[in-house]
Write an enzyme that holds these catalytic residues in place. Sequence first.
Site, mmCIF file in Angstrom:
data_model
loop_
_atom_site.group_PDB
_atom_site.id
_atom_site.type_symbol
_atom_site.label_atom_id
_atom_site.label_comp_id
_atom_site.label_asym_id
_atom_site.label_seq_id
_atom_site.Cartn_x
_atom_site.Cartn_y
_atom_site.Cartn_z
ATOM 1 N N HIS A 146 -19.906 -0.164 1.237
ATOM 2 C CA HIS A 146 -19.055 0.309 0.145
ATOM 3 C C HIS A 146 -17.670 -0.316 0.306
ATOM 4 O O HIS A 146 -16.985 -0.090 1.296
ATOM 5 C CB HIS A 146 -18.952 1.835 0.187
ATOM 6 C CG HIS A 146 -18.016 2.395 -0.842
ATOM 7 N ND1 HIS A 146 -18.224 2.255 -2.194
ATOM 8 C CD2 HIS A 146 -16.849 3.081 -0.712
ATOM 9 C CE1 HIS A 146 -17.237 2.841 -2.852
ATOM 10 N NE2 HIS A 146 -16.392 3.348 -1.968
ATOM 11 N N ASP B 80 -17.299 -2.283 -5.355
ATOM 12 C CA ASP B 80 -18.023 -1.033 -5.125
ATOM 13 C C ASP B 80 -19.138 -1.184 -4.087
ATOM 14 O O ASP B 80 -19.144 -0.503 -3.080
ATOM 15 C CB ASP B 80 -18.594 -0.472 -6.435
ATOM 16 C CG ASP B 80 -19.082 0.962 -6.248
ATOM 17 O OD1 ASP B 80 -18.334 1.749 -5.644
ATOM 18 O OD2 ASP B 80 -20.201 1.274 -6.686
ATOM 19 N N ARG C 180 2.582 -1.962 14.753
ATOM 20 C CA ARG C 180 3.774 -2.528 14.122
ATOM 21 C C ARG C 180 4.046 -3.958 14.574
ATOM 22 O O ARG C 180 4.911 -4.629 14.010
ATOM 23 C CB ARG C 180 4.992 -1.645 14.412
ATOM 24 C CG ARG C 180 4.825 -0.223 13.887
ATOM 25 C CD ARG C 180 6.047 0.623 14.128
ATOM 26 N NE ARG C 180 7.204 0.148 13.373
ATOM 27 C CZ ARG C 180 8.389 0.753 13.381
ATOM 28 N NH1 ARG C 180 8.569 1.848 14.107
ATOM 29 N NH2 ARG C 180 9.389 0.261 12.684
ATOM 30 N N LYS D 173 -8.980 0.702 -3.748
ATOM 31 C CA LYS D 173 -9.574 -0.614 -3.443
ATOM 32 C C LYS D 173 -9.710 -1.475 -4.700
ATOM 33 O O LYS D 173 -9.319 -2.646 -4.711
ATOM 34 C CB LYS D 173 -10.949 -0.430 -2.790
ATOM 35 C CG LYS D 173 -10.934 0.329 -1.478
ATOM 36 C CD LYS D 173 -12.298 0.383 -0.837
ATOM 37 C CE LYS D 173 -13.305 1.172 -1.664
ATOM 38 N NZ LYS D 173 -12.950 2.611 -1.793
#
Length: 309
Positions: free
Chosen positions: A138, A177, A243, A159
């Site tokens: 997915h 999808d 980071r 998405k």
Amino acid sequence: MPKVRTKDLIEQFQLELISGEEGIHRPIDTSDLSRPGIEMAGFFTYYPADRVQLLGKTELTFFDTLTTEQKQERMKALCTEETPCIIITRNQDVPDELLQASRESGMPLLRSSQTTTRLSSRLTNYLEGKLAPTTAVHGVLVDIYGVGVLITGQSGVGKSETALELVKRGHRLVADDSVEIRQEDEDTLVGSSPDLIEHLLEIRGLGIINVMTLFGAGAVRNYKRITLVINLEIWDQKKNYDRLGLDEEKMKIIDTELTKITLPVRPGRNLAVIIEVAAMNFRLKRMGVNAAQQFSERLMSAIELGNQE
């Protein structure tokens, strides 16, 4: 249901069907091929009967040296109920003993004009592609600067909207999808879209749009090798996100590990631009340029210099 049958080889490679038409629906379960040279000499102890059999000039030249009784015996042993087919290359003449054994067993006997080596290579590539392990994920698959980026995340995280923005910025949609993935090699995953939803994109509140119709043929592609996974998740204040980019996550799909980047989502973040930069930075890393590593080395040098003073 078998992925490949003998009939598929006949259609794909324009093979001539000489006999055994009743067996063209036999399944092919392996991409390995067999050239039964040692079997022609009578050694069938390890005969791989479940493979496609290729008879080239070498095999048939040796076959001509055998007695009539030996020829009949060897061909009956070659043509089993398990054998998908036997292909004669270079448009060579078919031995009568092979033709008779094929008719008796119902095994398809085919012929090709190609050389044995050339046909063997093409058959192997075709069968490996068709018989490769597959799965469905997915997510959304987009081609960004030549990098196949699989965007994953829970439903509703954004998405498809991010993919739409990427398409507007000149990148190409592969699947939305549901992404069908096949492992073509030990480290090669190729993603594509199911035929039913090919070139379609679902945007909540807007519905289903056809990307190729709206943005043109240059905005889509049928398949793409996947090299990077970007997982979108709702920003969690309690979670520490990377980071610097020194730590590299991995995600395993089938038997292949891919680099994975987790991007936290919250209002104000331009995900399309961030994913673009992530794809470019990934390419740079593969070329040997790692900005995070360079920064870390400069920082360590500065610390060592400070300690010396």
